[in-house]
Enzyme design. Sequence first.
Site, mmCIF file in Angstrom:
data_model
loop_
_atom_site.group_PDB
_atom_site.id
_atom_site.type_symbol
_atom_site.label_atom_id
_atom_site.label_comp_id
_atom_site.label_asym_id
_atom_site.label_seq_id
_atom_site.Cartn_x
_atom_site.Cartn_y
_atom_site.Cartn_z
ATOM 1 C CG ASN A 7 -1.820 1.146 1.361
ATOM 2 O OD1 ASN A 7 -1.418 2.276 1.113
ATOM 3 N ND2 ASN A 7 -3.060 0.903 1.749
ATOM 4 C CG ASP A 9 -3.026 4.673 0.875
ATOM 5 O OD1 ASP A 9 -3.054 4.497 -0.357
ATOM 6 O OD2 ASP A 9 -3.923 4.276 1.651
ATOM 7 C CG HIS A 10 1.043 6.159 4.832
ATOM 8 N ND1 HIS A 10 0.093 7.138 5.051
ATOM 9 C CD2 HIS A 10 0.523 5.019 5.347
ATOM 10 C CE1 HIS A 10 -0.933 6.611 5.707
ATOM 11 N NE2 HIS A 10 -0.696 5.325 5.887
ATOM 12 N NE ARG A 18 7.241 21.145 4.537
ATOM 13 C CZ ARG A 18 8.553 21.329 4.704
ATOM 14 N NH1 ARG A 18 9.333 21.557 3.682
ATOM 15 N NH2 ARG A 18 9.074 21.262 5.911
ATOM 16 C CG HIS A 43 -8.145 4.404 0.923
ATOM 17 N ND1 HIS A 43 -8.366 4.231 2.269
ATOM 18 C CD2 HIS A 43 -9.326 4.816 0.419
ATOM 19 C CE1 HIS A 43 -9.627 4.526 2.556
ATOM 20 N NE2 HIS A 43 -10.226 4.906 1.446
ATOM 21 N NE ARG A 45 -8.253 7.616 4.353
ATOM 22 C CZ ARG A 45 -9.180 7.335 5.274
ATOM 23 N NH1 ARG A 45 -10.275 8.063 5.385
ATOM 24 N NH2 ARG A 45 -9.011 6.334 6.104
ATOM 25 N NE ARG A 49 -7.377 11.433 5.585
ATOM 26 C CZ ARG A 49 -7.916 10.868 6.655
ATOM 27 N NH1 ARG A 49 -7.180 10.055 7.390
ATOM 28 N NH2 ARG A 49 -9.148 11.098 7.012
ATOM 29 C CG HIS A 50 -3.329 9.090 1.719
ATOM 30 N ND1 HIS A 50 -4.233 8.459 0.902
ATOM 31 C CD2 HIS A 50 -3.548 8.601 2.969
ATOM 32 C CE1 HIS A 50 -4.948 7.615 1.618
ATOM 33 N NE2 HIS A 50 -4.584 7.686 2.876
ATOM 34 C CD GLU A 70 -7.316 0.093 1.100
ATOM 35 O OE1 GLU A 70 -7.574 1.078 1.800
ATOM 36 O OE2 GLU A 70 -6.410 -0.700 1.349
ATOM 37 C CB THR A 100 -5.641 4.639 9.375
ATOM 38 O OG1 THR A 100 -5.592 3.616 8.375
ATOM 39 C CG2 THR A 100 -5.652 3.994 10.750
ATOM 40 C CB THR A 101 -9.547 1.889 7.227
ATOM 41 O OG1 THR A 101 -9.143 2.539 6.031
ATOM 42 C CG2 THR A 101 -10.909 1.264 7.016
ATOM 43 C CD GLU A 151 -7.446 -5.878 2.779
ATOM 44 O OE1 GLU A 151 -7.502 -5.624 1.568
ATOM 45 O OE2 GLU A 151 -6.781 -5.220 3.597
ATOM 46 C CG HIS A 190 -5.872 -1.581 9.085
ATOM 47 N ND1 HIS A 190 -5.564 -1.064 10.300
ATOM 48 C CD2 HIS A 190 -6.168 -0.537 8.279
ATOM 49 C CE1 HIS A 190 -5.686 0.251 10.237
ATOM 50 N NE2 HIS A 190 -6.041 0.610 9.015
ATOM 51 N N GLY A 191 -2.587 -2.759 9.960
ATOM 52 C CA GLY A 191 -1.795 -2.789 11.194
ATOM 53 C C GLY A 191 -0.716 -3.863 11.212
ATOM 54 N N GLY A 212 0.960 -1.405 4.425
ATOM 55 C CA GLY A 212 1.412 -0.090 3.992
ATOM 56 C C GLY A 212 2.272 0.635 4.988
ATOM 57 C CG HIS A 213 1.826 3.306 9.118
ATOM 58 N ND1 HIS A 213 2.494 3.017 10.287
ATOM 59 C CD2 HIS A 213 1.777 4.653 9.036
ATOM 60 C CE1 HIS A 213 2.807 4.157 10.886
ATOM 61 N NE2 HIS A 213 2.381 5.157 10.147
#
Length: 238
Positions: A7, A9-10, A18, A43, A45, A49-50, A70, A100-101, A151, A190-191, A212-213
């Site tokens: 993922n 996203d980040h 920025r 994802h 959104r 935001r990302h 997503e 986050t979700t 999922e 997730h997580g 992802g994260h």
Amino acid sequence: MIKLGVNLDHVATIRQQRYTPYPDMLTAIKISESSGADSITMHLREDRRHIQFDDIKIAKQNIKTKLNLEMAATKEMCKIANDIKPDFICIVPERRQELTTEGGLNIKKNFQSLEKALNSLRQSNAKISLFIEPDVETIKIAKELGADAIEIHTGQYAEANESKKEYFLKKIDEATEYSHQLSLVTNAGHGLDYTNVQEIARIKLLNELNIGHSIIAESIFLGLSEAIRKMKNLIESA
Ligand code: PXP
């Protein structure tokens, strides 16, 4: 072998912080794929935001593996998904206030709106997945809705203290078994991080883990390529 969906996203979170052109998303996609990612997740959104629309457009045009989009089951997102035509769509609940979700879909309560979204999304030819809790009743409803995949939300397992971890692991294991019996492709995510992924990766019937994260965080120290290889090695050696 359980696959790894990365993922990104980040990568976009850092860029959007920025509004710079870097870090470049196409470079992130290419490095991810050459380092062992089996698919790329983004994802889009509602609050952007990302990930931005251009990110999924660039991904769709350049991806060599599979694109997993997503999204919330909104009219706007169904239209975008039908235009972009990703390989997979994972429908998630979305709240603007959340970091986050936060959990799986309430598919019992939202049956009709989800049914409408799924029917509309058939135009995209994507395989459609529902992000849900590891719960047998919920999986049964996902099947009734006509989902191709689920999922399983691993967030509660990831956040649980040692005494509760076994309980959530068992729930994910049983949910995977049941989902497989219903012929649903079964993913999880997730997580998940470098300390907790292996117990999940031992659940043999899982198809793919979406992470992802933790990977993007680890890439600060190791670089994206090594961070992905390290995660892939943990999954493969579990
Ligand atoms: N799966 C779903 C459905 C998600 O919403 C997310 C977070 O965007 C992930 C997997 C990845 O979670 P994490 O970033 O905690 O690895």
